[in-house]
Design an enzyme around this catalytic site. Sequence first.
Site, PDB file in Angstrom:
ATOM      1  N   GLU A  47      -5.061  -0.493   6.124  1.00  0.00           N
ATOM      2  CA  GLU A  47      -5.307   1.040   5.313  1.00  0.00           C
ATOM      3  C   GLU A  47      -6.716   1.663   5.526  1.00  0.00           C
ATOM      4  O   GLU A  47      -7.400   1.927   4.717  1.00  0.00           O
ATOM      5  CB  GLU A  47      -4.932   0.731   3.910  1.00  0.00           C
TER       6      GLU A  47
ATOM      7  N   GLU B 272       4.596  -2.506   3.933  1.00  0.00           N
ATOM      8  CA  GLU B 272       4.418  -3.029   2.573  1.00  0.00           C
ATOM      9  C   GLU B 272       5.274  -2.059   1.486  1.00  0.00           C
ATOM     10  O   GLU B 272       5.496  -1.021   1.783  1.00  0.00           O
ATOM     11  CB  GLU B 272       3.035  -2.813   1.734  1.00  0.00           C
TER      12      GLU B 272
HETATM   13  C1  GLA Z   1      -2.224  -1.539  -0.241  1.00  0.00           C
HETATM   14  C2  GLA Z   1      -2.921  -2.733   0.478  1.00  0.00           C
HETATM   15  C3  GLA Z   1      -2.804  -4.037  -0.060  1.00  0.00           C
HETATM   16  C4  GLA Z   1      -2.555  -4.080  -1.513  1.00  0.00           C
HETATM   17  C5  GLA Z   1      -1.494  -3.169  -1.901  1.00  0.00           C
HETATM   18  C6  GLA Z   1      -1.227  -2.935  -3.438  1.00  0.00           C
HETATM   19  O1  GLA Z   1      -1.273  -1.091   0.251  1.00  0.00           O
HETATM   20  O2  GLA Z   1      -2.849  -2.471   1.834  1.00  0.00           O
HETATM   21  O3  GLA Z   1      -3.567  -4.882   0.304  1.00  0.00           O
HETATM   22  O4  GLA Z   1      -3.777  -4.080  -2.181  1.00  0.00           O
HETATM   23  O5  GLA Z   1      -2.149  -1.901  -1.591  1.00  0.00           O
HETATM   24  O6  GLA Z   1      -0.268  -1.854  -3.665  1.00  0.00           O
END
Ligand code: GLA
Length: 681
Positions: free
Chosen positions: A156, A317
Site C-alpha cells: 500500500e 485483500e
Molecule cells: C491494509 C493492509 C493490510 C492490513 C489491512 C487491514 O489493506 O495492506 O496489511 O493492515 O489493511 O484492513
Amino acid sequence: MTRKKLFSQLKGFAHGGDYNPEQWLEYPDILEQDIALMKKASINCVSLGIFSWSFYEPEENLFQFDWMEQIIDRLYENGIYVVLATPSGARPAWLDAKYPEAMRVDSYGVRNHHGNRHNHCMSSEKYRELVRRIDTRVAERFANHPAVLMWHISNEFGGYCYCDKCKERFQSYLRKKFDNRIELLNHAWWTGFWSHRYNSFEQIEPPYSNGETSILALNIEWRRFSTWNATDFMKMEIDTVKPFRPELPVTTNFMMMQVFDDYDYQKMALSLDVISWDSYPLFHNDFESLEDTFLLNAFNHSMFRAMKQDRPFMMMESAPGLVNWAAVNKYRRPGIHELAGIQAVACGSDTVQYFQIRKGRGAFEQYHGAVIDHAGTDTTRIFKEVAGLGQGLNRISEVSGSLHRNKVAVIFDTECRWAIDDAKALSEKNKKYMDTCVGIWKELMKLGVEADVIGKDNDFSSYKAVFAPMLYMVSDELGDRIRQYVKNGGHFWTTYFTGYVDENLLCHLGGFPGAGLTEVFGIISEEIDAFYPSDRNHVHWNADGNCSEVVDYAEYIHATTAEVLGIYTDDYVKDQPAVTVNHYGAGIAYYVACRMEPRDMHRFLEQVCTDAGVPVKKNLDGIEYHVRYGNDCAYEFYLNTGNSDRQLSDLDGIDLKNSQKVSKTMTLKPREYLILKKGIG
Ligand code: GLA
Ligand code: ZN
C-alpha cells in the site's frame, strides 16, 4: 480479445490472502493447523513476507531465511502457492535507530519517530540501498521456488515526505520539467500573484503546512512529483527482484478511492504487470443502502480493471467478517462474504484474497477479521462462509481468464480530483468530484450498462460513449483528443466545471470549456453559481416537459451551435439553456450545465446510451449486472445486492453453478446470484 490467465499454475481462481506466519514461529502446531484449515477452505494461495523484514534480517547484515523456506515448502507440499512480497512496507527498529533518514518528515518539517509502517522516505539513498539489499537476498533465496507465483512489491504505497532530500529531488524534478528555466516555471505557476516569483529552483519548497500553499500549481506538481518518486522507488524494487526470474509478474496492492488520493495510480500502473487492490467496502453502514455500498465497491473494481484491460486484475485483500479500523467495525451479515467475492470476479478479478488468513494474537490488528479466528477452528461462521466461497469458485473456475469488453467509459481522473479539491472556487463542502463520477457510473449500471472507469490520459477511442463529469483540467492535448473523438463519431458527455484550466491550472482564455471545446460542445459557459444547501433551481426538459431539481451548481451558458434539451425554470438564469447537445463531425457532444441527481437524469442517460448504440437492459429489476467474455461465450453475472427478492426475466443460457439450462424467469433472493453462460457468435 482472447482469454488471459494470470497464473498457469492454478486451475482457476486464486483463493487465499495475507498470511503472517512469522508471528507464530513459536507455535509450530498452529502453523500445521493453519495448513490443514486452509485446505479445508479451498485456499490455494497465500501472500507471504509483507512484514517479515525484522525476521529476515534481525540485525543489520545478519540474514535468516530458513524459517521462511520451511513454511513455503510445507505450503507447496500441500498445494498452496505463494504471492511473495518485498518487505519494504515496514522497517525493523535497528534500521531507524541507525539510519534515521529512512523515517519520513511531516508537512511541518518534523521528522517522525520510529514506528507503525509505510512511513519511509522514498528519496533516502540509504533506505533504497537497504531495501535493495534485503530484496536481493529474498529474491536470491526464493524467486525460483516453484511455489512462488508473483511479486507483491511493498505494501500500500502512499503518503508524502517533506525532508530536505525530498525537497532537493523535487527541485531537480522541476528543473528537468521546466528545462532549467525558472521563468518558464514562474509563468506556468502564475507566481506574479502576491509577488511570489522565484529567482531560482533552490528557493522552491514543498507545500509545507506552515509554508507555501497558495500556488495551486505547486501543490499539484508536488503530488505529481510524489507519484513519480514513489513509482521510481517501486521500479527500483521491481528492477531488483525481476532478474532472478523474469517471467514472474509484479504487482503492488493499491487502495480504495474513497479514502485514498495521495498518488495517481493510473500512472503507477504503467510499471506493473498485474493490477491488484485492497477492497474494504463498509457494508451495513447508516449512510447508504447495501446496493450502494456494493456499487461503490464495483466502481473501484472497474477502475482497477480498466488499468490493464488485456488481463484480469486481483482483489488482493478483503475482509473476512470485518475490519478493525472503521468508525464502526461491523460484521458482514451471512451471505455478504460470498456475494462480495463473486462481485470481484464479476468485475474481472481472477482472485479472491483476504487480509488475513489467521488473526494475529496481539497488537494493532488482533480484532481484524481473518479466515481463522482465535478459536482456531473450522466451525466459525466466517470460516464456513470462506470455505463455501472457495468451493463456489472451484465450480465456476472456467470463468477465470475471461475479460470485459465494455463499450462505455466514465472518466474519473486523479489529477482532476486533486485540482478540483484544491480549487478556490465553488463551495467548500460540495465539490464532490468523486461522488459525481460515482453517481453517473451507478446510474449507468442501473441501466445495465457496465462502464469502465478510466483516467483522462487513457485512450478512449474504442468506446462508443464517454461520460466525463466535471472534467475540470483539459490540456490542449486532451482538448484535441476529445475533438478528434467526437469528430470521428464518438459520443462525449460532460458537465459544468469542465475545461476551465490547463495542466498547470492556468485558466483557459477565450471562454469555457477551453482547449477548443467551446466549438465541440457548441456552447460558452460564462458563470458558475454555487448554491447554499437550501437553494434550488429546476430544469425543464423540452422533450417530455418533465422537471428535474438542480442542486449545488448552475452555470450560466450560451448555446452557440448546440441544440437546447432543457432550460432553467427559476432565478436569473430562467429560460437559459441548462442541457445541450451538439452534433460535431460524425459525433455528438452533450453538456449538462448544472448538478442534478443522477436518478433525475435517468431517461436522458438512457437516451444518450441508446443513441450511441449501447443497448440498455430492461430485465434487471434492481439487480447488479456484469459481463465477462470468453473466446466464444459470455458470462453474465446477476447479483442481488439488495434486501428483497428480485425477478429476472428474458433469461437464456446455462446456469454455471449447476450446469443446467436456466428457465426464462427466475427469482433471486437477497444475496443470491446467477452466473449465466451464453454462446456468442
Ligand atoms: C491494509 C493492509 C493490510 C492490513 C489491512 C487491514 O489493506 O495492506 O496489511 O493492515 O489493511 O484492513
Ligand atoms: Zn524524504
